[in-house]
Design a protein around this motif. Structure first.
Motif, PDB file in Angstrom:
ATOM      1  N   ILE A 114       0.861  -1.187   0.000  1.00 44.50           N
ATOM      2  CA  ILE A 114       0.000   0.000   0.000  1.00 44.50           C
ATOM      3  C   ILE A 114       0.895   1.234   0.000  1.00 44.50           C
ATOM      4  CG2 ILE A 114      -1.792   1.267   1.260  1.00 44.50           C
ATOM      5  CD1 ILE A 114      -2.550  -1.399   2.596  1.00 44.50           C
ATOM      6  N   PRO A 115       0.606   2.228  -0.826  1.00 49.09           N
ATOM      7  CA  PRO A 115       1.408   3.456  -0.798  1.00 49.09           C
ATOM      8  C   PRO A 115       1.291   4.148   0.559  1.00 49.09           C
ATOM      9  CG  PRO A 115      -0.539   3.728  -2.195  1.00 49.09           C
ATOM     10  CD  PRO A 115      -0.452   2.274  -1.853  1.00 49.09           C
ATOM     11  N   ILE A 116       2.367   4.818   0.959  1.00 49.07           N
ATOM     12  CA  ILE A 116       2.395   5.422   2.291  1.00 49.07           C
ATOM     13  C   ILE A 116       2.871   6.867   2.231  1.00 49.07           C
ATOM     14  CG2 ILE A 116       4.699   4.444   2.749  1.00 49.07           C
ATOM     15  CD1 ILE A 116       3.835   4.291   5.739  1.00 49.07           C
ATOM     16  N   VAL A 117       2.179   7.700   2.988  1.00 47.75           N
ATOM     17  CA  VAL A 117       2.497   9.123   3.137  1.00 47.75           C
ATOM     18  C   VAL A 117       2.716   9.369   4.623  1.00 47.75           C
ATOM     19  CG1 VAL A 117       1.544  11.465   2.953  1.00 47.75           C
ATOM     20  CG2 VAL A 117       1.126   9.800   1.121  1.00 47.75           C
ATOM     21  N   SER A 118       3.620  10.272   4.975  1.00 52.89           N
ATOM     22  CA  SER A 118       3.804  10.606   6.384  1.00 52.89           C
ATOM     23  C   SER A 118       3.926  12.117   6.549  1.00 52.89           C
ATOM     24  CB  SER A 118       5.058   9.933   6.957  1.00 52.89           C
ATOM     25  OG  SER A 118       5.129  10.146   8.361  1.00 52.89           O
ATOM     26  N   GLY A 365      -7.882  27.614   5.498  1.00 51.62           N
ATOM     27  CA  GLY A 365      -8.978  26.764   5.909  1.00 51.62           C
ATOM     28  C   GLY A 365      -8.651  25.285   5.871  1.00 51.62           C
ATOM     29  N   ILE A 366      -9.447  24.517   6.611  1.00 49.60           N
ATOM     30  CA  ILE A 366      -9.280  23.072   6.672  1.00 49.60           C
ATOM     31  C   ILE A 366      -9.608  22.438   5.329  1.00 49.60           C
ATOM     32  CG2 ILE A 366     -10.181  20.971   7.755  1.00 49.60           C
ATOM     33  CD1 ILE A 366     -10.546  22.600  10.305  1.00 49.60           C
ATOM     34  N   SER A 367     -10.595  23.005   4.613  1.00 43.43           N
ATOM     35  CA  SER A 367     -10.993  22.431   3.333  1.00 43.43           C
ATOM     36  C   SER A 367      -9.840  22.429   2.334  1.00 43.43           C
ATOM     37  CB  SER A 367     -12.183  23.204   2.760  1.00 43.43           C
ATOM     38  OG  SER A 367     -12.541  22.702   1.494  1.00 43.43           O
ATOM     39  N   GLN A 368      -9.118  23.554   2.243  1.00 39.78           N
ATOM     40  CA  GLN A 368      -7.992  23.634   1.312  1.00 39.78           C
ATOM     41  C   GLN A 368      -6.870  22.691   1.728  1.00 39.78           C
ATOM     42  OE1 GLN A 368      -7.789  25.465  -1.689  1.00 39.78           O
ATOM     43  NE2 GLN A 368      -6.106  24.002  -1.854  1.00 39.78           N
ATOM     44  N   MET A 369      -6.590  22.613   3.032  1.00 40.09           N
ATOM     45  CA  MET A 369      -5.570  21.683   3.520  1.00 40.09           C
ATOM     46  C   MET A 369      -5.905  20.262   3.086  1.00 40.09           C
ATOM     47  SD  MET A 369      -4.825  20.398   7.432  1.00 40.09           S
ATOM     48  CE  MET A 369      -6.431  19.573   7.431  1.00 40.09           C
ATOM     49  N   CYS A 370      -7.162  19.878   3.276  1.00 41.02           N
ATOM     50  CA  CYS A 370      -7.586  18.518   2.947  1.00 41.02           C
ATOM     51  C   CYS A 370      -7.448  18.240   1.451  1.00 41.02           C
ATOM     52  CB  CYS A 370      -9.024  18.314   3.397  1.00 41.02           C
ATOM     53  SG  CYS A 370      -9.642  16.656   3.137  1.00 41.02           S
ATOM     54  N   GLU A 371      -7.839  19.203   0.633  1.00 36.10           N
ATOM     55  CA  GLU A 371      -7.715  19.025  -0.819  1.00 36.10           C
ATOM     56  C   GLU A 371      -6.260  18.831  -1.232  1.00 36.10           C
ATOM     57  OE1 GLU A 371      -9.653  22.250  -2.774  1.00 36.10           O
ATOM     58  OE2 GLU A 371     -11.594  21.856  -1.832  1.00 36.10           O
ATOM     59  N   ASP A 372      -5.359  19.585  -0.593  1.00 40.41           N
ATOM     60  CA  ASP A 372      -3.934  19.447  -0.907  1.00 40.41           C
ATOM     61  C   ASP A 372      -3.405  18.074  -0.482  1.00 40.41           C
ATOM     62  OD1 ASP A 372      -3.984  22.013  -1.894  1.00 40.41           O
ATOM     63  OD2 ASP A 372      -3.149  22.928  -0.087  1.00 40.41           O
ATOM     64  N   VAL A 373      -3.872  17.597   0.681  1.00 37.63           N
ATOM     65  CA  VAL A 373      -3.445  16.276   1.155  1.00 37.63           C
ATOM     66  C   VAL A 373      -3.965  15.186   0.221  1.00 37.63           C
ATOM     67  CG1 VAL A 373      -3.726  14.574   3.010  1.00 37.63           C
ATOM     68  CG2 VAL A 373      -3.205  16.957   3.570  1.00 37.63           C
ATOM     69  N   VAL A 374      -5.221  15.307  -0.199  1.00 40.37           N
ATOM     70  CA  VAL A 374      -5.803  14.321  -1.113  1.00 40.37           C
ATOM     71  C   VAL A 374      -5.041  14.303  -2.442  1.00 40.37           C
ATOM     72  CG1 VAL A 374      -7.859  13.737  -2.484  1.00 40.37           C
ATOM     73  CG2 VAL A 374      -8.082  14.298  -0.058  1.00 40.37           C
ATOM     74  N   THR A 375      -4.585  15.458  -2.892  1.00 38.80           N
ATOM     75  CA  THR A 375      -3.773  15.510  -4.117  1.00 38.80           C
ATOM     76  C   THR A 375      -2.507  14.683  -3.950  1.00 38.80           C
ATOM     77  OG1 THR A 375      -4.620  17.701  -4.719  1.00 38.80           O
ATOM     78  CG2 THR A 375      -2.511  17.040  -5.687  1.00 38.80           C
ATOM     79  N   VAL A 376      -1.876  14.766  -2.768  1.00 35.82           N
ATOM     80  CA  VAL A 376      -0.684  13.948  -2.488  1.00 35.82           C
ATOM     81  C   VAL A 376      -1.070  12.470  -2.479  1.00 35.82           C
ATOM     82  CG1 VAL A 376       1.056  13.368  -0.748  1.00 35.82           C
ATOM     83  CG2 VAL A 376       0.532  15.763  -1.236  1.00 35.82           C
ATOM     84  N   TYR A 377      -2.187  12.141  -1.819  1.00 38.06           N
ATOM     85  CA  TYR A 377      -2.633  10.745  -1.801  1.00 38.06           C
ATOM     86  C   TYR A 377      -2.767  10.198  -3.218  1.00 38.06           C
ATOM     87  CZ  TYR A 377      -4.221  11.243   3.125  1.00 38.06           C
ATOM     88  OH  TYR A 377      -4.300  11.442   4.479  1.00 38.06           O
ATOM     89  N   ARG A 378      -3.437  10.946  -4.066  1.00 37.13           N
ATOM     90  CA  ARG A 378      -3.706  10.458  -5.428  1.00 37.13           C
ATOM     91  C   ARG A 378      -2.403  10.313  -6.224  1.00 37.13           C
ATOM     92  NH1 ARG A 378      -9.022  10.067  -5.917  1.00 37.13           N
ATOM     93  NH2 ARG A 378     -10.411  11.574  -4.913  1.00 37.13           N
ATOM     94  N   SER A 379      -1.449  11.184  -5.956  1.00 38.62           N
ATOM     95  CA  SER A 379      -0.176  11.089  -6.695  1.00 38.62           C
ATOM     96  C   SER A 379       0.591   9.826  -6.313  1.00 38.62           C
ATOM     97  CB  SER A 379       0.679  12.337  -6.440  1.00 38.62           C
ATOM     98  OG  SER A 379       1.199  12.359  -5.117  1.00 38.62           O
ATOM     99  N   VAL A 380       0.583   9.447  -5.007  1.00 42.62           N
ATOM    100  CA  VAL A 380       1.319   8.251  -4.613  1.00 42.62           C
ATOM    101  C   VAL A 380       0.574   6.983  -5.042  1.00 42.62           C
ATOM    102  CG1 VAL A 380       2.500   9.390  -2.698  1.00 42.62           C
ATOM    103  CG2 VAL A 380       0.349   8.200  -2.256  1.00 42.62           C
ATOM    104  N   ILE A 381      -0.750   7.044  -5.051  1.00 41.93           N
ATOM    105  CA  ILE A 381      -1.535   5.896  -5.535  1.00 41.93           C
ATOM    106  C   ILE A 381      -1.274   5.677  -7.021  1.00 41.93           C
ATOM    107  CG2 ILE A 381      -3.878   5.068  -5.983  1.00 41.93           C
ATOM    108  CD1 ILE A 381      -4.713   6.610  -3.394  1.00 41.93           C
TER     109      ILE A 381
END
Length: 396
Positions: A114-118, A365-381
């Protein structure tokens, strides 16, 4: 690929009800990931007497040690938690520590492909003084070596500030790193007058506020020495410290020695929902720690229009635009007190900095932070999928 619902496993040694920057950050991220439609399961340490309201939080056995009072440390075996982990097919693992449960997440990511982010939250080598039985320099060396090993084995690293990014690069972490500041929830609508009346603050008193752990690495000594100098100039000043920790007794003793016990209040630990009342009631946020990666509490204070005065160094001072929403000072109580007094004695300056403090955190905002994190998730997947395709092609 850009709209798929993700299944995320989060591993963290710190989670609510433990109250620190990591647990607050994790809680904010989990909540917003779910708000955006993703499935999140949290793996963390058990906390004595605490019952989770969240059915997707799994807690392993943990124990408090002399160097981790209030912070239970997980310990193996983790077999039961592994069985719960295997009931789900996760798209990505996100760890928030390089230790204990961070290593569990890392090993399970390896064994389950499984891809991993930290997320690198803390300048860990600055905490070496807790290991009193070992040489200080040796402990710092071992922590630095381990964090180098850990983050270089991540598919991607997230860090909340440029200060922590520089630390990673200085310690030869070569994995891809993205700076994503932690999202700040906007302050509740709490009346300043109601908050001060509830907390028993006289109308003519000016309150300097500190929120955080009472720990040696937080540089509380400089904060108290600054307060003693400021009190000598202005009888209306008070210092309130919200939080608890292993250094509390030493801090109380220091306040007595400095002769400022009448005007310093050690509030202790309060529920997360009650901290906002202290922000609303105060006049200035003061922060002396130089070990933070971002100083989340500085930004939280600004959502209530509190200007901040912070010691330079680490990530906390990076939240401050000097002369705009606060001031950055040298790690010196005299300089600290001089700036604090001049700000609190200048109503026009205080009002301008208060207004700019609110504006400076409006877009974090939390929404923008989350979107940026999800972008990282999708890149490693996506990266993992491409590696798998290449491997399949070679085998064929």
């Amino acid at each position: 690929m850009t709209t798929d619902r993700l299944r995320v496993a989060i591993f963290s040694d710190s989670a609510l009800p433990v109250l620190n920057g990591v647990s607050v950050s994790v809680d904010a991220l989990v909540g917003e990931l779910r708000n955006q439609g993703h499935s999140v399961h949290v793996f963390t340490a058990r906390y004595p007497g605490y019952k989770d309201p969240d059915p997707n939080t799994y807690r392993c056995r943990a124990i408090e040690t002399p160097i981790s009072r209030g912070y239970p440390v997980s310990y193996p075996p983790f077999y039961r938690m592994l069985l719960k982990f295997r009931r789900h097919e996760f798209d990505v693992i996100h760890t928030h520590t390089p230790f204990f449960l961070g290593m569990v997440g890392f090993r399970w990511a390896e064994s389950h492909d499984i891809p991993i982010v930290s997320t690198y939250h803390t300048l860990y080598d600055r905490y070496s003084h807790y290991f009193k039985l070992l040489p200080h320099r040796y402990v710092r060396f071992r922590i630095a070596k381990h964090t180098n090993f850990y983050y270089n084995h991540m598919d991607h690293v997230i860090t909340p500030s440029e200060a922590s990014l520089k630390w990673l690069r200085r310690h030869t972490v070569t994995a891809p790193v993205t700076v994503i500041p932690t999202g700040i929830p906007q302050g509740q609508t709490i009346s300043r007058s109601d908050a001060r009346r509830t907390l028993g603050i006289p109308p003519d008193s000016k309150v300097m506020l500190y929120v955080g752990r009472l720990a040696r690495e937080k540089n509380i000594g400089v904060l108290l020495e600054m307060a003693a100098l400021a009190f000598a100039e202005d009888r209306s000043l008070r210092l309130w410290l919200v939080g608890d920790g292993p250094y509390r007794d030493e801090c109380v003793a220091m306040a007595r020695t400095l002769g400022i016990g009448d005007r310093v209040r050690f509030v202790g630990a309060v529920p997360r929902t009650e901290v906002d009342r202290f922000y609303a009631a105060s006049d200035l946020f003061v922060f002396a720690s130089i070990t933070e990666t971002q100083g989340l509490v500085v930004q939280e204070a600004m959502t209530y229009g509190l200007p901040a005065v912070a010691v330079t160094g680490g990530g906390a001072s990076a939240s401050i635009i000097d002369g705009s929403n606060g001031f950055v000072v040298k790690n010196d109580p005299i300089a600290f007190a001089r700036v604090t007094i001049s700000l609190l004695h200048n109503d026009a300056l205080h009002a301008r900095l208060s207004d700019q403090a609110l504006k400076s955190v409006r877009n974090q905002g939390i929404s923008q932070m989350c979107e940026d994190v999800v972008t990282v998730y999708r890149s490693v997947i996506q990266g993992k999928m491409e590696i798998s395709k290449d491997a399949s092609y070679v085998c064929a």
